[in-house]
Design a protein around this motif. Sequence first.
Motif, PDB file in Angstrom:
ATOM      1  N   ALA A 441      44.482  11.698 -64.457  1.00 42.39           N
ATOM      2  CA  ALA A 441      44.223  10.501 -63.664  1.00 42.39           C
ATOM      3  C   ALA A 441      44.152   9.259 -64.557  1.00 42.39           C
ATOM      4  O   ALA A 441      44.651   8.191 -64.189  1.00 42.39           O
ATOM      5  CB  ALA A 441      42.911  10.665 -62.887  1.00 42.39           C
ATOM      6  N   GLU A 442      43.555   9.403 -65.733  1.00 41.19           N
ATOM      7  CA  GLU A 442      43.481   8.270 -66.664  1.00 41.19           C
ATOM      8  C   GLU A 442      44.856   7.871 -67.160  1.00 41.19           C
ATOM      9  O   GLU A 442      45.152   6.685 -67.323  1.00 41.19           O
ATOM     10  CB  GLU A 442      42.564   8.635 -67.833  1.00 41.19           C
ATOM     11  CG  GLU A 442      41.097   8.765 -67.443  1.00 41.19           C
ATOM     12  CD  GLU A 442      40.239   9.226 -68.609  1.00 41.19           C
ATOM     13  OE1 GLU A 442      40.837   9.508 -69.681  1.00 41.19           O
ATOM     14  OE2 GLU A 442      39.016   9.315 -68.459  1.00 41.19           O
ATOM     15  N   LEU A 443      45.717   8.871 -67.419  1.00 37.49           N
ATOM     16  CA  LEU A 443      47.066   8.557 -67.873  1.00 37.49           C
ATOM     17  C   LEU A 443      47.858   7.844 -66.785  1.00 37.49           C
ATOM     18  O   LEU A 443      48.638   6.936 -67.070  1.00 37.49           O
ATOM     19  CB  LEU A 443      47.771   9.850 -68.281  1.00 37.49           C
ATOM     20  CG  LEU A 443      47.232  10.526 -69.562  1.00 37.49           C
ATOM     21  CD1 LEU A 443      47.962  11.855 -69.801  1.00 37.49           C
ATOM     22  CD2 LEU A 443      47.420   9.613 -70.764  1.00 37.49           C
ATOM     23  N   LYS A 444      47.675   8.267 -65.525  1.00 34.75           N
ATOM     24  CA  LYS A 444      48.387   7.601 -64.434  1.00 34.75           C
ATOM     25  C   LYS A 444      47.922   6.173 -64.241  1.00 34.75           C
ATOM     26  O   LYS A 444      48.711   5.277 -63.945  1.00 34.75           O
ATOM     27  CB  LYS A 444      48.182   8.401 -63.150  1.00 34.75           C
ATOM     28  CG  LYS A 444      48.930   9.732 -63.113  1.00 34.75           C
ATOM     29  CD  LYS A 444      48.708  10.442 -61.796  1.00 34.75           C
ATOM     30  CE  LYS A 444      49.460  11.782 -61.757  1.00 34.75           C
ATOM     31  NZ  LYS A 444      49.251  12.504 -60.471  1.00 34.75           N
TER      32      LYS A 444
END
Length: 446
Positions: A441-444
């Motif tokens: 989720a952080e990468l997205k």
Amino acid sequence: TQSTWGVIFRRREKLLRTMPSVSVGTQTSIPLRDVVPTSVQKELPQEESEYPSFLFKAHSLALIAWLLGTIMAINWAVKEGHLITSTVDNVELGLWCALIAFLIFCCLHARDGLLYRPHPAFWRVVLGIAIAYFGLLIFIVCQDAGDVRRWLRYIDPELGVPLPEKSYAADCRLYTPDDPVSSFRNLRDTIADEFVLAHLFGWALKMLIIRDVKMCLFLSVLFEFLEVSLRHALPNFWECWWDHVILDILICNGLGIYIGHLMVKYFEMKEYHFLVEPAPLTIKSKLNRIAKQFTPVHWSRYQWQYFANSRRFFSVVFFSAFVSCVDLSAFFLKYVLYIPAPHYLNLVRLLVWVPFAVAGTREYYVYMSDPTCKRIGQMLWLDLAILLTEGCISYKFGKGMFNEPMPYWLKICWAVIGTGICITFTVLFIRDYRKTHRKSAELKSE
């Protein structure tokens, strides 16, 4: 046609140059396998600086000449000396010569593993012994139990006879004032048993192999609980409480683990210098270098990290079960094959398993801890195959010998242990899933 073969040869040479490879001995190289990750390759020294020039060469033709010459000389010697008196002796000699020839082939052409000292050829021979032992077990598991027990009489005429039931819990008194021999007769007889030294040296070796005190202590307690759980099947698992707790766990196993721990600390603190020095070699320096050859190139304590993640937890549980089954297999095999505990065949099996365990544990730890390692190593595969085959032999030959059911309270204990393992694995798996989901989720969002 000549130009076509030239193109094929040049393409092959170009392909081989572009493929990463790892040395598998003194005679050849193979494409890099997933079983040898990059982190392990960096630890391996160069053979030119590690060994003298004599050991750096394969000596393939010389070994063929030596092998055939030795076999023919042995055949001539036994014929002239009338040492072979029956077909059984002839077959035995042929099998030993065939085994030696197979081990020499493995020494020259088998693939290397992850261990380098004292020489890669030594571990290739260990691999050959493991293959031969595995083949022998496969042959045995296809036979009838009565036939195998009769064949053992060719090794020792006293074998093949049902073993007398021996229990260590017939009298659990520590103090026996009415005994005419000793006031501590039970304690004295237990200490004089052959399994006392086996416990001591065995756990010292296990500590050197596993390299973790907590893991060894856990395995020590686990095996004592397994003895209690299986004493309805094996009579010699019946022991007094002070034998389980004081003699086994605290004294024999604990002292062996402590000795192994001191040796682990010694190897961790010792500084090694393996490069060839230009100083003139004396007899003392040569002997010192030979002694160092039997010490590790690199020594690092294994960090098992039991609860780091679900995969690590499952790997540690599987390893614990594997080590315990290797120990239990020795007792079941000698029981179903009618081999007494003091017999040298039991010692031979244990000595054979030591290098198997050293190489297999190394490969298992690398496979467990290094994400770039994609498959298990060859010795680990053989260790698993050998253990499972030994289990098949015990199951097949032990039919009708284990009729007593496990006590109900032990079934409850194992159900609780199994439930605890499943709950712990589930909790760790959910934690790993949430961590992975959070990272994705952080990468997205970025």
